[in-house]
Design an enzyme around this catalytic site. Structure first.
Site, PDB file in Angstrom:
ATOM      1  N   GLU A  99       0.865  -1.224   0.026  1.00 31.09           N
ATOM      2  CA  GLU A  99      -0.103  -0.008  -0.146  1.00 31.09           C
ATOM      3  C   GLU A  99       0.889   1.190   0.156  1.00 31.09           C
ATOM      4  O   GLU A  99       2.154   1.164   0.736  1.00 31.09           O
ATOM      5  CB  GLU A  99      -1.025  -0.103   1.273  1.00 31.09           C
ATOM      6  CG  GLU A  99      -1.979  -1.105   1.103  1.00 31.09           C
ATOM      7  CD  GLU A  99      -2.966  -1.101   2.412  1.00 31.09           C
ATOM      8  OE1 GLU A  99      -4.313  -1.571   1.883  1.00 31.09           O
ATOM      9  OE2 GLU A  99      -2.663  -0.670   3.389  1.00 31.09           O
TER      10      GLU A  99
ATOM     11  N   CYS B 235       4.613  -5.477  15.617  1.00 31.84           N
ATOM     12  CA  CYS B 235       4.151  -4.619  16.635  1.00 31.84           C
ATOM     13  C   CYS B 235       2.662  -4.883  17.065  1.00 31.84           C
ATOM     14  O   CYS B 235       1.744  -4.904  15.952  1.00 31.84           O
ATOM     15  CB  CYS B 235       4.366  -3.367  16.170  1.00 31.84           C
ATOM     16  SG  CYS B 235       5.971  -2.861  15.867  1.00 31.84           S
TER      17      CYS B 235
ATOM     18  N   CYS C  96      -0.070  -2.581  15.323  1.00 33.24           N
ATOM     19  CA  CYS C  96      -0.043  -2.309  13.947  1.00 33.24           C
ATOM     20  C   CYS C  96      -0.887  -3.304  13.036  1.00 33.24           C
ATOM     21  O   CYS C  96      -0.604  -4.606  13.203  1.00 33.24           O
ATOM     22  CB  CYS C  96       1.474  -2.331  13.498  1.00 33.24           C
ATOM     23  SG  CYS C  96       1.737  -2.163  11.947  1.00 33.24           S
TER      24      CYS C  96
ATOM     25  N   GLY D  56       5.908  -2.312   6.429  1.00 33.71           N
ATOM     26  CA  GLY D  56       7.208  -2.981   6.559  1.00 33.71           C
ATOM     27  C   GLY D  56       8.044  -2.165   7.477  1.00 33.71           C
ATOM     28  O   GLY D  56       7.914  -1.002   7.649  1.00 33.71           O
ATOM     29  N   GLU D  57       9.206  -2.768   7.711  1.00 34.14           N
ATOM     30  CA  GLU D  57      10.378  -1.978   8.521  1.00 34.14           C
ATOM     31  C   GLU D  57      11.408  -1.829   7.481  1.00 34.14           C
ATOM     32  O   GLU D  57      12.191  -2.815   7.050  1.00 34.14           O
ATOM     33  CB  GLU D  57      10.639  -2.850   9.756  1.00 34.14           C
ATOM     34  CG  GLU D  57      11.985  -2.771  10.346  1.00 34.14           C
ATOM     35  CD  GLU D  57      12.399  -1.194  10.712  1.00 34.14           C
ATOM     36  OE1 GLU D  57      12.937  -0.512  10.039  1.00 34.14           O
ATOM     37  OE2 GLU D  57      12.034  -0.949  11.740  1.00 34.14           O
TER      38      GLU D  57
ATOM     39  N   SER E 126      11.525   5.748   8.480  1.00 35.29           N
ATOM     40  CA  SER E 126      11.048   5.270   9.867  1.00 35.29           C
ATOM     41  C   SER E 126      11.528   4.012  10.047  1.00 35.29           C
ATOM     42  O   SER E 126      11.304   2.927   9.593  1.00 35.29           O
ATOM     43  CB  SER E 126       9.828   5.453   9.763  1.00 35.29           C
ATOM     44  OG  SER E 126       9.140   5.273  11.089  1.00 35.29           O
TER      45      SER E 126
ATOM     46  N   SER F 125      10.590   5.367  15.664  1.00 31.73           N
ATOM     47  CA  SER F 125       9.400   4.956  16.354  1.00 31.73           C
ATOM     48  C   SER F 125       9.846   4.390  17.813  1.00 31.73           C
ATOM     49  O   SER F 125       9.930   3.357  17.923  1.00 31.73           O
ATOM     50  CB  SER F 125       8.628   3.704  15.641  1.00 31.73           C
ATOM     51  OG  SER F 125       8.156   4.155  14.368  1.00 31.73           O
TER      52      SER F 125
ATOM     53  N   ASN G  86      -6.679   5.050  19.544  1.00 30.12           N
ATOM     54  CA  ASN G  86      -7.691   4.663  20.571  1.00 30.12           C
ATOM     55  C   ASN G  86      -7.731   3.171  20.393  1.00 30.12           C
ATOM     56  O   ASN G  86      -8.046   2.622  19.453  1.00 30.12           O
ATOM     57  CB  ASN G  86      -8.833   5.268  19.773  1.00 30.12           C
ATOM     58  CG  ASN G  86     -10.263   5.114  20.829  1.00 30.12           C
ATOM     59  OD1 ASN G  86     -10.117   4.122  21.705  1.00 30.12           O
ATOM     60  ND2 ASN G  86     -11.233   5.696  20.684  1.00 30.12           N
TER      61      ASN G  86
ATOM     62  N   CYS H 257      -1.010   6.020  10.756  1.00 34.68           N
ATOM     63  CA  CYS H 257       0.203   5.017  11.265  1.00 34.68           C
ATOM     64  C   CYS H 257      -0.284   3.910  11.761  1.00 34.68           C
ATOM     65  O   CYS H 257      -1.304   3.653  12.483  1.00 34.68           O
ATOM     66  CB  CYS H 257       0.954   5.607  12.298  1.00 34.68           C
ATOM     67  SG  CYS H 257       2.266   4.733  12.849  1.00 34.68           S
TER      68      CYS H 257
HETATM   69  S1  SF4 Z   1       4.951  -1.852  10.082  1.00 37.22           S
HETATM   70 FE1  SF4 Z   1       6.306  -0.611  11.461  1.00 37.22          FE
HETATM   71  S2  SF4 Z   1       4.917  -0.540  13.284  1.00 37.22           S
HETATM   72 FE2  SF4 Z   1       4.027  -2.197  12.066  1.00 37.22          FE
HETATM   73  S3  SF4 Z   1       4.616  -4.180  12.513  1.00 37.22           S
HETATM   74 FE3  SF4 Z   1       6.386  -3.155  11.201  1.00 37.22          FE
HETATM   75  S4  SF4 Z   1       7.915  -2.096  12.155  1.00 37.22           S
HETATM   76 FE4  SF4 Z   1       5.956  -2.590  13.487  1.00 37.22          FE
END
Ligand code: SF4
Length: 337
Positions: free
Chosen positions: A90, A115, A118, A157-158, A189, A212, A288, A330
């Site tokens: 996306e 996470c 997420c 993704g990281e 990020s 983050s 929230n 996010c």
């Molecule tokens: S996309 Fe970012 S916030 Fe989501 S699981 Fe991966 S590292 Fe964590």
């Protein structure tokens, strides 16, 4: 297995390919101009033959299909792209108050970091995206907006878990013969993958770094961000101090305000302690997770949290989530789910 595409090669990669082919590396800029800008005139008869040779070995990148396009009331547009093998990614067009446009792109299809807050993390990991697939997202958003002022790697993704490909994509985006996009307008990020922050300290890249923080206490963070075990936030921030000193820059620190969990003034003080002396701007992102029944006005609480940081001298932005009504905020990118 997918064949590497010309769109996956940085200029340095292409020069290496040309050297192996016994050709002059000086042809690389013309090949980039033809590939990215369609400038046929750039090629003389010798390099036309060379072009055909290069393309035979490294074909143009296949275009992803745009499976979904959703726009939000605030002008945010989210795209779900699908690549040849069915992997989704996306990307999002965001509009700032000042009319500036940002392309938010994904670095991976899914994410392995897990996470808890997420949506991408809950999706699991499918695969790393190739440089050309990252660039295809930028092109999709660019076609929608007509002009892009900044790029953020804050989608699925990281980015530092797919750093080779993300770095190549950045080199191509900023190459004067490709997109000539300023590296200073590209933000990556991370949840704090320390070896790559270490690499950045000695690299020539001029990108911006966002970290983050999520939450400042090691104990609370471990419960929601599994990477905390390997890279505790206190150690990440120590390394970030070195990064800031070496690069003479600042970072963007992202803190997620989980209602009733880490939005107290004590939590603000803990964040102030963690970031003491760190050149940064803090983005506060309220989330929230089901309303706690404690009768506390959470907006007022978030504002009080922000004020505490500002009183301690931090530049702080309380983010009202853009595109929240289409799940483009996010931690909400989840391949159309
Ligand atoms: S996309 Fe970012 S916030 Fe989501 S699981 Fe991966 S590292 Fe964590």
């Amino acid at each position: 297995m997918r064949k590497a595409s010309l769109g996956d090669l940085s200029r340095e990669d292409l020069e290496r390919v040309l050297r192996i082919m016994g050709a002059k590396t000086s042809a690389a800029p013309s090949i980039f101009l033809k590939y990215y800008k369609g400038r046929e005139g750039e090629l003389n008869s010798l390099s036309v033959r060379l072009w055909e040779k290069v393309i035979a070995k490294y074909p143009p990148a296949p275009k992803p299909s745009v499976e979904k396009r959703v726009s939000a009331k605030d002008g945010t547009v989210k795209f779900l792209l699908r690549f040849e093998d069915g992997a989704p990614a996306e990307c999002v067009l965001l509009h700032g108050k000042d009319g500036r446009t940002t392309a938010c792109v994904s670095s991976q299809s899914g994410c392995a970091c897990g996470c808890k807050f997420c949506a991408t993390g809950r999706l699991g990991f499918r695969r790393n995206l190739f440089p050309s697939e990252i660039i295809a997202q930028f092109q999709t958003v660019l076609a929608e907006a007509g002009h892009i002022d900044s790029i953020v790697f804050m989608g699925m993704g990281e980015p530092f878990m797919n750093w080779d490909n993300v770095k190549r994509a950045i080199l191509i985006l900023s190459d004067p013969k490709a997109f000539a996009f300023s590296q200073g307008k590209i933000t990556v990020s991370t949840v704090g993958i320390m070896p790559i922050i270490e690499e950045l300290i000695s690299s020539d890249l001029k990108i911006k770094l966002a970290v983050s923080i999520i939450t400042s206490s090691d104990e609370k963070r471990e419960k929601i961000a599994p990477m905390q075990k390997e890279y505790p936030i206190s150690r990440v921030i120590s390394l970030v101090r070195r990064y800031i000193a070496a690069k003479r820059t600042q970072i963007l620190a992202e803190y997620i305000l989980f209602e009733g969990e880490n939005d107290s003034l004590e939590d603000a003080d803990s964040l102030i302690g963690l970031l003491n002396g760190v050149e940064c701007r803090i983005n506060l992102i309220p989330v929230n997770r089901g309303k706690p029944e404690d009768g506390v006005d959470r907006i007022a609480q978030a504002k009080a949290f922000q004020q505490r940081l500002m009183d301690a001298g931090f530049r702080t932005y309380l983010r009202l989530e853009k595109g929240a009504d289409i799940s483009a905020a996010c931690g909400q990118l989840s391949a159309g789910n």
